[in-house]
Design a protein around this motif. Structure first.
Motif, mmCIF file in Angstrom:
data_model
loop_
_atom_site.group_PDB
_atom_site.id
_atom_site.type_symbol
_atom_site.label_atom_id
_atom_site.label_comp_id
_atom_site.label_asym_id
_atom_site.label_seq_id
_atom_site.Cartn_x
_atom_site.Cartn_y
_atom_site.Cartn_z
ATOM 1 N N ASP A 76 11.638 -47.249 8.337
ATOM 2 C CA ASP A 76 11.747 -46.303 8.797
ATOM 3 C C ASP A 76 11.382 -45.024 8.596
ATOM 4 O OD1 ASP A 76 14.434 -47.487 9.275
ATOM 5 O OD2 ASP A 76 14.015 -48.343 7.438
ATOM 6 N N ASN A 173 18.108 -53.206 24.942
ATOM 7 C CA ASN A 173 19.093 -52.436 24.889
ATOM 8 C C ASN A 173 19.892 -52.695 25.457
ATOM 9 O OD1 ASN A 173 17.318 -49.973 22.937
ATOM 10 N ND2 ASN A 173 16.306 -49.600 25.168
ATOM 11 N N ARG A 210 25.976 -47.405 21.643
ATOM 12 C CA ARG A 210 24.961 -47.021 20.943
ATOM 13 C C ARG A 210 23.846 -48.155 20.299
ATOM 14 N NH1 ARG A 210 26.868 -41.274 20.659
ATOM 15 N NH2 ARG A 210 27.730 -40.913 23.110
ATOM 16 N N SER A 211 24.943 -48.788 19.785
ATOM 17 C CA SER A 211 23.852 -49.448 17.870
ATOM 18 C C SER A 211 24.742 -50.010 17.623
ATOM 19 C CB SER A 211 23.937 -48.346 16.838
ATOM 20 O OG SER A 211 25.062 -47.885 16.913
ATOM 21 N N GLN A 224 25.198 -47.009 10.503
ATOM 22 C CA GLN A 224 24.757 -47.654 11.883
ATOM 23 C C GLN A 224 23.007 -47.767 11.901
ATOM 24 O OE1 GLN A 224 25.164 -44.262 14.494
ATOM 25 N NE2 GLN A 224 26.740 -45.050 15.062
ATOM 26 N N LYS A 226 20.032 -48.418 14.245
ATOM 27 C CA LYS A 226 20.069 -48.553 15.568
ATOM 28 C C LYS A 226 19.775 -49.429 16.271
ATOM 29 C CE LYS A 226 19.651 -43.629 14.483
ATOM 30 N NZ LYS A 226 18.172 -42.161 14.456
ATOM 31 N N ARG A 227 19.818 -49.271 17.392
ATOM 32 C CA ARG A 227 19.026 -50.299 18.398
ATOM 33 C C ARG A 227 17.066 -50.613 18.005
ATOM 34 N NH1 ARG A 227 21.500 -51.869 22.874
ATOM 35 N NH2 ARG A 227 23.766 -50.981 21.407
ATOM 36 N N SER A 229 15.806 -50.035 15.715
ATOM 37 C CA SER A 229 15.805 -51.201 14.213
ATOM 38 C C SER A 229 15.927 -52.499 14.414
ATOM 39 C CB SER A 229 16.133 -50.369 13.159
ATOM 40 O OG SER A 229 15.388 -49.112 13.042
#
Length: 240
Positions: A76, A173, A210-211, A224, A226-227, A229
């Motif tokens: 990260d 995605n 988005r996520s 959240q 994130k996509r 990750s």
């Protein structure tokens, strides 16, 4: 950082020749100050990364004494700015066990450690690790989580089919892709539309375009993942 340094030196090279010495001095001082700020920001993020990995290691040792040889790495902090990390909602760590030897190979059990953060986890004093809730996840649990995630994000509801597809494919995605084929497309939702599933006694999953949102029942925090990750962690487990 290299690009920023190059830009600053380029600025210094092209200072107009007719500028006064005082003007040149002001420009140089400003450039040096900006360079120092960049260096300080990078140093702060690197220090946070080291502290986060140390705390994650301490948590793992305290709560999982059966794990005696392992590698632990967070993804990260790479390429991130301090302001990016202050708004992060989860820190992810990749963990892999190995057999101790001279120049050992990382070929043992893989797990992921998720640290869900609460508001104010980064302040003027550094990281407040009391505001992080930890979950250690192995391959079986990760697969179960991703099955639940894809079920809430798409029209596919068959658990066995989903598990097989997830093991063979990649989360991207717009859905789950096996080789070049988009096998399971995700719902296309607007940014203010959500689909919710009750995953466990500890969390709910919330999907939007988005996520993956995770609602922690204990703290009532909505965080959240994130996509990007999700994609990287899924590839870590299955090496597709």
């Amino acid at each position: 950082m290299k690009n920023s340094i190059l830009a600053l030196f380029t600025l210094l090279i092209f200072i107009p020749k007719h500028s006064s010495a005082q003007d040149n001095g002001a420009v140089i001082a400003g450039a040096v100050g900006a360079l120092a700020a960049i260096g300080a920001g990078i140093a702060a993020v690197e220090q946070m990364k080291e502290r986060a990995e140390l705390t994650a290691t301490e948590w793992l040792l305290a709560n999982n004494p059966e794990i005696t040889s392992f590698s632990l790495q967070t993804i990260d902090f790479d390429g991130k700015k301090l302001k990016d990390m202050s708004s992060a909602s989860v820190i992810t760590f990749k963990i892999q066990e190995f057999v101790p030897s001279d120049k050992p190979e990382l070929d043992g059990k893989k797990q992921v450690l998720l640290g869900f953060t609460s508001h104010g986890w980064i302040n003027e004093y550094g990281i407040d690790f009391n505001k992080i809730k930890w979950f250690l996840i192995d391959e079986a649990e990760w697969t179960k989580m991703m099955v639940a995630y894809v079920k809430v994000a798409s029209s596919e509801k068959n658990d066995a089919s989903l598990e097989s597809t997830l093991r063979d494919g990649k989360i991207v995605n717009k859905g789950v892709r096996v080789k070049s084929k988009m096998t399971i497309p995700f719902y296309q939702l607007s940014g203010d539309m959500y689909v919710v599933t009750d995953y466990s006694s500890e969390m709910k999953f919330i999907y939007n375009e988005r996520s993956l949102g995770v609602f922690l029942k204990d703290t009532r925090d909505l965080v959240q993942i994130k996509r990007g990750s999700l994609i990287e962690l899924h590839e870590f487990f299955f090496d597709n």
